[in-house]
Motif scaffolding. Structure first.
Motif, mmCIF file in Angstrom:
data_model
loop_
_atom_site.group_PDB
_atom_site.id
_atom_site.type_symbol
_atom_site.label_atom_id
_atom_site.label_comp_id
_atom_site.label_asym_id
_atom_site.label_seq_id
_atom_site.Cartn_x
_atom_site.Cartn_y
_atom_site.Cartn_z
ATOM 1 N N MET A 47 0.825 -1.200 0.000
ATOM 2 C CA MET A 47 0.000 0.000 0.000
ATOM 3 C C MET A 47 0.863 1.255 0.000
ATOM 4 N N ARG A 48 1.944 1.238 0.750
ATOM 5 C CA ARG A 48 2.851 2.391 0.785
ATOM 6 C C ARG A 48 3.484 2.626 -0.587
ATOM 7 N N LYS A 49 3.859 1.545 -1.270
ATOM 8 C CA LYS A 49 4.453 1.678 -2.597
ATOM 9 C C LYS A 49 3.472 2.332 -3.570
ATOM 10 N N LYS A 50 2.194 1.920 -3.471
ATOM 11 C CA LYS A 50 1.176 2.452 -4.387
ATOM 12 C C LYS A 50 0.638 3.807 -3.932
ATOM 13 N N LYS A 51 0.964 4.168 -2.680
ATOM 14 C CA LYS A 51 0.396 5.367 -2.058
ATOM 15 C C LYS A 51 -1.131 5.334 -2.124
ATOM 16 N N TYR A 52 -1.643 4.167 -1.782
ATOM 17 C CA TYR A 52 -3.094 3.972 -1.826
ATOM 18 C C TYR A 52 -3.458 2.744 -1.005
ATOM 19 N N GLY A 53 -4.555 2.844 -0.257
ATOM 20 C CA GLY A 53 -5.058 1.679 0.464
ATOM 21 C C GLY A 53 -6.042 2.077 1.547
#
Length: 252
Positions: free
Chosen positions: A128-134
């Motif tokens: 989620m941190r990598k995608k900056k989304y969750g």
């Protein structure tokens, strides 16, 4: 279809509120992975939903033990890709006297009802941190804010869930990740129904004090959870959403 394109991960997804989340999640367009310890119920649910054309998969995993939990989680992610929305739902009740309660009972109970929510965050936050989304929802309870006699382990764990969710919301906001808790009141899960059948006086009292004279359904709780996970709730984070038919509004 508020979860279209999402990969929803659920702990304890084979029955009760967890099953309602899985059933509601596929209707909202998500592909779903879940873990549980009841193979029979879980496999039956998966077979039913796959036959209807949904993307659903399951792994048996004890979420109170990190390595077992991680092994199941990793298999599910390898098939469906990174988790984008997640629900920590697995748990059980604990009724106890503070003097008589054994340390081993405390450790086993808290590993399931509190520590497993941390484990879920530990597993899904890196992607989620990598995608900056969750978005994560942890299931607490009305007992996290108010309680009744002999519920001290359960109340302590559910209060911990609210605090854990609040702080994760503060820590993960910079990554575009939202974290909330949902606190159901008296909900007509199979577990509650079997309990109430054994103790009809308890059922009568519970209905008497319920402001709307009924229990909630697992589907009613799941609807709030699915909304909270979705982009429709994009500015809700760090909240504890009470879903209890106004039971918490009673003074006594």
């Amino acid at each position: 279809m508020i979860l279209k394109g999402e990969h929803l991960f659920v702990t304890g997804g084979a029955a009760g509120i967890g099953e309602a989340i899985v059933l509601g999640g596929v209707k909202e367009g998500a592909k779903i992975s879940f873990v549980d310890i009841d193979d029979a119920k879980a496999n039956a649910l998966v077979e039913k939903l796959i036959s209807e054309g949904h993307q659903v998969q399951y792994q048996k995993a004890d979420v109170s033990k990190f390595e077992t939990f991680k092994a199941g989680y990793d298999k599910l992610v390898s098939a469906f890709g990174p988790v984008t929305v997640a629900v920590s739902n697995a748990g059980r009740n604990s009724y106890a006297d503070a003097v008589e309660y054994a340390e081993e009972e405390w450790n086993d109970f808290f590993a399931l009802d509190l520590k497993s929510s941390w484990y879920l965050a530990k597993l899904c936050l890196p992607d989620m941190r990598k995608k900056k989304y969750g978005s994560i929802v942890n299931i607490s309870s009305i007992h996290g804010r108010m309680s009744r006699p002999n519920f001290f382990p359960y109340s302590a764990a559910k209060g911990g869930i609210i605090g854990l969710s609040r702080n994760l919301a503060l820590d993960e906001g910079k990554y575009g990740i939202r974290v909330n808790s949902v606190s159901p009141g008296t909900t007509a899960t199979p577990l509650l129904k079997s309990y109430m059948e054994k103790f009809p006086d308890e059922k009568a009292h519970a209905l008497l004090v319920a402001p709307n004279a009924r229990f909630g359904s697992p589907e009613e709780i799941a609807n709030v959870i699915l909304f909270t996970l979705s982009k429709d709730a994009s500015f809700i984070s760090g909240a504890d959403l009470m879903v209890d038919g106004a039971l918490h509004a009673r003074y006594a």
